[in-house]
Design a protein around this motif. Structure first.
Motif, mmCIF file in Angstrom:
data_model
loop_
_atom_site.group_PDB
_atom_site.id
_atom_site.type_symbol
_atom_site.label_atom_id
_atom_site.label_comp_id
_atom_site.label_asym_id
_atom_site.label_seq_id
_atom_site.Cartn_x
_atom_site.Cartn_y
_atom_site.Cartn_z
ATOM 1 N N GLU A 158 -17.767 8.161 -0.586
ATOM 2 C CA GLU A 158 -16.741 7.336 -1.213
ATOM 3 C C GLU A 158 -17.244 6.975 -2.599
ATOM 4 O O GLU A 158 -18.425 6.663 -2.793
ATOM 5 C CB GLU A 158 -16.468 6.083 -0.397
ATOM 6 C CG GLU A 158 -15.706 6.418 0.877
ATOM 7 C CD GLU A 158 -15.123 5.192 1.558
ATOM 8 O OE1 GLU A 158 -14.122 4.656 1.055
ATOM 9 O OE2 GLU A 158 -15.678 4.776 2.576
ATOM 10 N N GLU A 160 -1.745 7.444 7.316
ATOM 11 C CA GLU A 160 -2.234 8.523 6.463
ATOM 12 C C GLU A 160 -3.236 9.400 7.188
ATOM 13 O O GLU A 160 -3.818 8.998 8.205
ATOM 14 C CB GLU A 160 -2.816 7.971 5.172
ATOM 15 C CG GLU A 160 -3.994 7.076 5.371
ATOM 16 C CD GLU A 160 -4.433 6.408 4.076
ATOM 17 O OE1 GLU A 160 -3.570 5.940 3.331
ATOM 18 O OE2 GLU A 160 -5.640 6.357 3.840
ATOM 19 N N GLU A 161 -3.422 10.578 6.630
ATOM 20 C CA GLU A 161 -4.396 11.492 7.227
ATOM 21 C C GLU A 161 -5.782 10.856 7.164
ATOM 22 O O GLU A 161 -6.093 10.115 6.222
ATOM 23 C CB GLU A 161 -4.411 12.834 6.470
ATOM 24 C CG GLU A 161 -4.979 12.731 5.076
ATOM 25 C CD GLU A 161 -5.151 14.070 4.372
ATOM 26 O OE1 GLU A 161 -5.870 14.943 4.875
ATOM 27 O OE2 GLU A 161 -4.543 14.221 3.285
ATOM 28 N N LYS A 168 0.817 -1.225 0.000
ATOM 29 C CA LYS A 168 0.000 0.000 0.000
ATOM 30 C C LYS A 168 0.848 1.272 0.000
ATOM 31 O O LYS A 168 0.448 2.278 -0.559
ATOM 32 C CB LYS A 168 -0.957 0.011 1.197
ATOM 33 C CG LYS A 168 -2.128 -0.926 1.031
ATOM 34 C CD LYS A 168 -3.145 -0.747 2.143
ATOM 35 C CE LYS A 168 -4.132 -1.892 2.107
ATOM 36 N NZ LYS A 168 -5.525 -1.502 2.071
ATOM 37 N N GLY A 187 -10.863 -4.147 4.878
ATOM 38 C CA GLY A 187 -10.587 -3.436 6.119
ATOM 39 C C GLY A 187 -9.755 -4.213 7.123
ATOM 40 O O GLY A 187 -9.429 -3.700 8.194
ATOM 41 N N TYR A 236 -7.355 -6.474 3.140
ATOM 42 C CA TYR A 236 -8.551 -6.402 2.297
ATOM 43 C C TYR A 236 -9.752 -6.355 3.209
ATOM 44 O O TYR A 236 -9.682 -6.765 4.371
ATOM 45 C CB TYR A 236 -8.641 -7.597 1.332
ATOM 46 C CG TYR A 236 -9.002 -8.884 2.030
ATOM 47 C CD1 TYR A 236 -8.052 -9.585 2.751
ATOM 48 C CD2 TYR A 236 -10.307 -9.384 1.996
ATOM 49 C CE1 TYR A 236 -8.382 -10.748 3.427
ATOM 50 C CE2 TYR A 236 -10.639 -10.542 2.656
ATOM 51 C CZ TYR A 236 -9.676 -11.223 3.363
ATOM 52 O OH TYR A 236 -10.003 -12.358 4.033
ATOM 53 N N VAL A 282 -9.333 11.198 6.177
ATOM 54 C CA VAL A 282 -10.039 12.084 5.246
ATOM 55 C C VAL A 282 -11.519 12.140 5.638
ATOM 56 O O VAL A 282 -12.208 11.123 5.567
ATOM 57 C CB VAL A 282 -9.905 11.574 3.789
ATOM 58 C CG1 VAL A 282 -10.637 12.503 2.822
ATOM 59 C CG2 VAL A 282 -8.439 11.430 3.397
ATOM 60 N N LYS A 329 -2.561 1.521 8.201
ATOM 61 C CA LYS A 329 -2.863 0.383 7.317
ATOM 62 C C LYS A 329 -1.665 -0.539 7.230
ATOM 63 O O LYS A 329 -0.539 -0.053 7.056
ATOM 64 C CB LYS A 329 -3.199 0.883 5.907
ATOM 65 C CG LYS A 329 -4.453 1.736 5.852
ATOM 66 C CD LYS A 329 -4.761 2.224 4.443
ATOM 67 C CE LYS A 329 -6.046 3.034 4.446
ATOM 68 N NZ LYS A 329 -6.394 3.566 3.120
ATOM 69 N N GLN A 377 -15.034 -0.523 7.480
ATOM 70 C CA GLN A 377 -14.128 -0.759 6.358
ATOM 71 C C GLN A 377 -14.615 -1.806 5.352
ATOM 72 O O GLN A 377 -13.888 -2.182 4.439
ATOM 73 C CB GLN A 377 -12.714 -1.151 6.848
ATOM 74 C CG GLN A 377 -11.879 -0.008 7.378
ATOM 75 C CD GLN A 377 -12.146 0.281 8.837
ATOM 76 O OE1 GLN A 377 -12.280 -0.652 9.603
ATOM 77 N NE2 GLN A 377 -12.209 1.534 9.195
ATOM 78 N N GLU A 425 -10.729 3.138 -5.905
ATOM 79 C CA GLU A 425 -11.562 3.674 -4.816
ATOM 80 C C GLU A 425 -11.122 5.103 -4.549
ATOM 81 O O GLU A 425 -9.926 5.381 -4.472
ATOM 82 C CB GLU A 425 -11.366 2.846 -3.541
ATOM 83 C CG GLU A 425 -11.757 1.395 -3.695
ATOM 84 C CD GLU A 425 -11.323 0.542 -2.506
ATOM 85 O OE1 GLU A 425 -11.012 1.093 -1.430
ATOM 86 O OE2 GLU A 425 -11.278 -0.683 -2.674
ATOM 87 N N ASN A 483 -7.959 6.720 -3.047
ATOM 88 C CA ASN A 483 -7.631 5.929 -1.867
ATOM 89 C C ASN A 483 -6.822 4.705 -2.256
ATOM 90 O O ASN A 483 -5.744 4.471 -1.716
ATOM 91 C CB ASN A 483 -8.906 5.513 -1.124
ATOM 92 C CG ASN A 483 -8.626 4.540 0.011
ATOM 93 O OD1 ASN A 483 -7.551 4.585 0.620
ATOM 94 N ND2 ASN A 483 -9.551 3.649 0.289
ATOM 95 N N GLU A 484 -7.323 3.956 -3.193
ATOM 96 C CA GLU A 484 -6.693 2.657 -3.439
ATOM 97 C C GLU A 484 -7.051 2.132 -4.818
ATOM 98 O O GLU A 484 -8.139 2.371 -5.322
ATOM 99 C CB GLU A 484 -7.222 1.682 -2.380
ATOM 100 C CG GLU A 484 -6.550 0.358 -2.405
ATOM 101 C CD GLU A 484 -6.938 -0.521 -1.223
ATOM 102 O OE1 GLU A 484 -6.031 -1.008 -0.570
ATOM 103 O OE2 GLU A 484 -8.151 -0.730 -1.002
HETATM 104 P P1 ADP Z 1 -8.949 -2.272 2.224
HETATM 105 O O1 ADP Z 1 -7.796 -2.455 1.315
HETATM 106 O O2 ADP Z 1 -8.952 -3.208 3.371
HETATM 107 O O3 ADP Z 1 -10.272 -2.183 1.499
HETATM 108 P P2 ADP Z 1 -8.980 0.607 2.408
HETATM 109 O O4 ADP Z 1 -7.735 1.353 2.375
HETATM 110 O O5 ADP Z 1 -9.774 0.617 1.142
HETATM 111 O O6 ADP Z 1 -8.723 -0.861 2.916
HETATM 112 O O7 ADP Z 1 -9.899 1.163 3.570
HETATM 113 C C1 ADP Z 1 -11.166 0.630 3.833
HETATM 114 C C2 ADP Z 1 -12.122 1.750 4.223
HETATM 115 O O8 ADP Z 1 -11.593 2.462 5.346
HETATM 116 C C3 ADP Z 1 -12.313 2.808 3.160
HETATM 117 O O9 ADP Z 1 -13.274 2.415 2.212
HETATM 118 C C4 ADP Z 1 -12.771 3.994 4.014
HETATM 119 O O10 ADP Z 1 -14.128 3.859 4.383
HETATM 120 C C5 ADP Z 1 -11.904 3.835 5.251
HETATM 121 N N1 ADP Z 1 -10.659 4.613 5.072
HETATM 122 C C6 ADP Z 1 -9.519 4.171 4.510
HETATM 123 N N2 ADP Z 1 -8.583 5.148 4.476
HETATM 124 C C7 ADP Z 1 -9.141 6.241 5.016
HETATM 125 C C8 ADP Z 1 -8.702 7.589 5.255
HETATM 126 N N3 ADP Z 1 -7.457 7.976 4.970
HETATM 127 N N4 ADP Z 1 -9.576 8.437 5.830
HETATM 128 C C9 ADP Z 1 -10.827 8.056 6.173
HETATM 129 N N5 ADP Z 1 -11.301 6.811 5.981
HETATM 130 C C10 ADP Z 1 -10.490 5.904 5.409
#
Ligand code: ADP
Length: 387
Positions: free
Chosen positions: A184, A176-177, A102, A150, A148, A179, A142, A210, A249, A261-262
């Motif tokens: 989403e 990370e910050e 990541k 969450g 995956y 957000v 993370k 998550q 995402e 995000n990802e």
């Molecule tokens: P995974 O790979 O397990 O799906 P993610 O990075 O997509 O993990 O994070 C899962 C969820 O967590 C996101 O869909 C969001 O709802 C929340 N999330 C992740 N990163 C952030 C962030 N920086 N700020 C706020 N919420 C976040």
């Protein structure tokens, strides 16, 4: 003779390729650890082995023309030896390499000039306090690999919680910050062997703890935001020289800013609605792309579509026949049941898609509410419904 496609991973994502494979005359051979994994039932042949078992992939390669992924948690170093010896992976391994960690993925996105949340890799050598200087709490922690749904994503309210988790874990972390997004969003895109690109409508997703609960297509966003997201998809697919389907995402902030995000280098939960709601599903599109076929129409075949995940809420071996039947009676609904042998809390057991003739948020909320009330018996905790 029909094309033989190997898939690393045999969960529901591979299972949902079954119908498209029949339609296109593609034979599927899966590598997956469990005899009861969903895709074993639709595969011509299965190799029962972990997805990161490269020796098993070597055997898989002798049985098929091309290998693709439903799960990216593979042993890339070991697979690259196979690729050097002529095994055809699509996407090619170089397109996966920057995405599996990541932190490295974030660096890749940032280097491309794409908007991402502020982030850094936690170093064990340095004091955590000094590393936190630029970021206030809450932060999001993370695990860099193998996260995956969450698992491995934690919202951290304060320093004490952060220290506790890091000190009790051997994993490497990305920080990370947090957000404070208003929505989403996600988008599915595909690129062919010849570099042709098709893009699905941007959707709105809701995650709780998550895990994705529901998806609404299309998202209610401005034309500019939509174009910006499409441009992100083009840039990523082209710079990775990616072949196949992938999901992106994103966060939308109160100021209307978009942050990536990802990226998931495979078919994605946010695109399941396309099985019923689009001219071509993400699963067919993926097969088309990796088999060297022409990509086809991605447009919605309805005004809007809502997809709700049917998540386990107990440990049970029930197949939930009664609930599934009631759900299927909702007008314009299709229930997709993955045939897993055991339900566990939070496990994705199936999903339901409902197509609508109008794009009306109240009507969509009513449907989500109805699905939730059928799926989840009173007293059980199911959290599909938006607050
Ligand atoms: P995974 O790979 O397990 O799906 P993610 O990075 O997509 O993990 O994070 C899962 C969820 O967590 C996101 O869909 C969001 O709802 C929340 N999330 C992740 N990163 C952030 C962030 N920086 N700020 C706020 N919420 C976040």
């Amino acid at each position: 003779m029909s094309m033989k496609l190997g898939i690393i991973g045999g969960g529901q994502l591979a299972w949902m390729m079954g119908d498209a494979a029949n339609k296109l005359g593609v034979e599927l051979i899966v590598q997956t650890p469990g005899q009861n994994d969903p895709a074993v039932s639709i595969a011509q042949y299965s190799i029962l082995a972990a997805v990161d078992d490269a020796a098993a992939t070597e055997i898989l390669a002798t049985k098929c023309d091309i290998i693709t992924f439903e799960n990216e948690f593979v042993n890339l170093t070991a697979l690259s030896l196979l690729e050097k010896n002529g095994v055809c992976f699509r996407p090619q391994l170089a397109a996966l390499a920057p995405l599996l960690d990541k932190y490295e993925q974030r660096c890749y996105l940032q280097d491309l000039g794409l908007p991402v949340p502020q982030f850094f890799a936690l170093s064990r050598e340095k004091e955590v306090e000094s590393q936190m200087e630029n970021l206030g709490f809450p932060v999001v922690l993370k695990t860099r690999r193998h996260g995956y749904d969450g698992q491995g994503t934690f919202v951290i309210p304060d320093f004490a919680t952060l220290s506790k988790i890091i000190n009790h874990s051997k994993a490497q972390f990305l920080v990370e910050e947090f957000v404070p997004f208003t929505k989403e969003l996600a988008i599915i895109a595909a690129r062919s062997v010849h570099g042709e690109i098709v893009i699905y409508p941007t959707v709105e997703t809701l995650q709780k703890e998550q895990v994705c609960r529901w998806v609404i297509a299309p998202a209610t966003i401005t034309k500019e935001q939509s174009l910006e997201i499409e441009a992100i998809a083009y840039k990523l697919l082209n710079s990775l020289q990616y072949v196949g389907v992938f999901g992106i995402e994103l966060f939308l902030t109160a100021e209307g800013k978009i942050l990536v995000n990802e990226i998931a280098p495979r078919t994605h939960n946010s695109g399941h609605y396309s099985l019923d709601g689009c001219e071509t599903s993400q699963f067919e599109q993926h097969l088309r792309a990796v088999c060297g076929l022409q990509l086809t129409n991605t447009t919605l075949n309805c005004a809007s579509a809502v997809m709700v995940n049917l998540l386990g809420y107990e440990t049970s071996q029930s197949d939930y026949q009664k609930q599934r039947q009631q759900l299927a009676e909702i007008p314009q609904a299709t229930v997709h049941w993955y045939g897993k042998t055991e339900a566990r809390p939070g496990r994705k057991l199936g999903h339901i898609t409902v197509l609508l003739e109008r794009n009306n948020r109240n009507a969509i909320n009513d449907i989500i509410h109805k699905i939730e009330s059928i799926w989840c018996p009173p007293g059980k905790i199911c959290q599909n419904f938006p607050e």
